[in-house]
Design a protein around this motif. Structure first.
Motif: not given
Ligand SMILES: [Mg+2]
Ligand SMILES: O=P(O)(O)OC[C@H]1O[C@](O)(COP(=O)(O)O)[C@@H](O)[C@@H]1O
Ligand SMILES: [Mg+2]
Length: 341
Positions: A89, A108, A111-112, A269
């Motif tokens: 990403e 990724d 994530d978050g 994702e």
């Molecule tokens: Mg993500």
């Protein structure tokens, strides 16, 4: 509790099969990166200003300090693995790592990201594909050899599928080893818990609005039972909860500028989450079509995402197929429903 380590689990699965051994080495390298990242995260602000914005992706999403650090950690961990191609990403284009590698990996790394400085769970998502050439990362999700995510929460957890069920591991910190805690995760077909960012309700299309409205009207509406909402804003945390006790997660496309295809990325994702869900008897669609059947056109392509308990995911697909599949709205909520466009 002393149970099987990740290493033993992978060794048992791989045997002497060369490709499986490569996958096992790669998954272990990713787990090691996750262990180091978990250590860094547990220091919070003592490790520096990790939520500070460092820049922006070409589509406007912000890139934070920890996004960059996590990306470097994953890349470094994979340098010694049989990975020919790595997409992330955080990188515009995939990079070549090990020319002799048999695998392509996309991640990724974090994530978050919106939760970095809130002490809520974040994670790392990965997909492992056969390296079939420069476009290896554009294979449909059905070609994944392995997929999973690390979750940095109260427990450091690993959800993993190698195409034979979905397994859950937890880091045994004193030993530095991930241990198997659930050999066959099962997502119940039915649930009364849904996850969606309702602040976007006015931008949703009719099918999503109807689905959520039916949940909200609960025992007084067509569903005849009450529903509960959960939204962590870290997909990995919502996905882990769903693997443990069921539920449905929706990040649909909506009418906001740039959100026609939702927010989540197909390759690193949606595809790994879809593989994990299906291997745990759950389901994952773009609202209509199976995620794992979609052929990606680009590494960072977005896709509307609905996953979790099969019965609920199928209900959303039925609503998207035809308005005639949606139950009658109660006059109590007006012709345009509770959630107005
Ligand atoms: Mg993500
Ligand atoms: O802030 P929103 O729009 O509710 O989106 C939250 C969603 O976006 C994500 O944070 C996207 O992932 P990144 O943090 O890797 O960009 C998901 O984990 C989460 O479910
Ligand atoms: Mg991210």
């Amino acid at each position: 509790m002393t149970t099987r380590t990740l290493q033993d689990h992978l060794d048992g699965w791989a045997g002497s099969d060369p490709l499986r051994r490569d996958v096992a080495t790669t998954v272990l390298a990713l787990a090691n990166a996750g262990r180091s990242l978990a250590e860094l995260l547990s220091a919070g602000p003592l490790a520096g200003a990790m939520a500070q914005v460092r820049g922006y992706h070409t589509d406007g999403d912000s890139q934070k300090e920890l996004d960059v650090v996590a990306d470097e950690m994953v890349r470094d961990a994979l340098r010694a693995a049989p990975v020919a191609l790595l997409g992330s990403e955080e990188m515009e284009e995939p990079i070549e790592l090990n020319p002799a590698g048999t695998l392509a990996v996309a991640v990724d790394p974090l994530d978050g990201s919106s939760n970095i400085d809130t002490n809520l769970s974040v994670g790392t998502i990965f997909t492992v594909l056969p390296h079939i050439g420069a476009d290896a990362l554009l294979q449909p999700g059905s070609q994944q050899l392995a997929a999973g995510f690390l979750l940095y929460g109260p427990q450091v957890a690993l959800a993993l599928t190698l195409g034979m069920g979905t397994h859950l591991f937890v880091l045994d910190r004193p030993f530095g080893q991930f241990r198997l805690i659930e050999a066959e995760a099962q997502v119940p077909a039915e649930t009364s818990e849904y996850a969606i960012n309702s602040s976007n309700a006015r931008h949703w299309d009719r099918a999503v609005r109807s689905y959520v409205e039916d949940c909200l009207t609960g025992s007084e509406g067509p569903r005849d039972r009450d529903f509960n909402t959960r939204w962590v804003a870290s997909m990995v945390a919502d996905a882990y909860r769903i693997l443990v006790r069921g539920g449905i997660y929706l990040y649909p496309g909506d009418a906001r500028r740039g959100y026609g295809q939702g927010r989540l990325r197909l390759v690193y994702e949606a595809n790994p989450i879809a593989f994990l869900m299906e291997q745990a008897q759950g389901a994952a669609t773009d609202g209509l079509q199976r995620i794992l059947d979609i052929v990606p056109e680009s590494l960072h392509q977005r896709v509307p995402l609905v996953f979790g308990s099969r019965g609920e995911v199928e209900r959303v697909s039925r609503y998207n197929q035809s308005a005639s599949n949606m139950p009658e709205r109660s006059p109590l909520f007006g012709r345009r429903g509770l959630l107005r466009a």
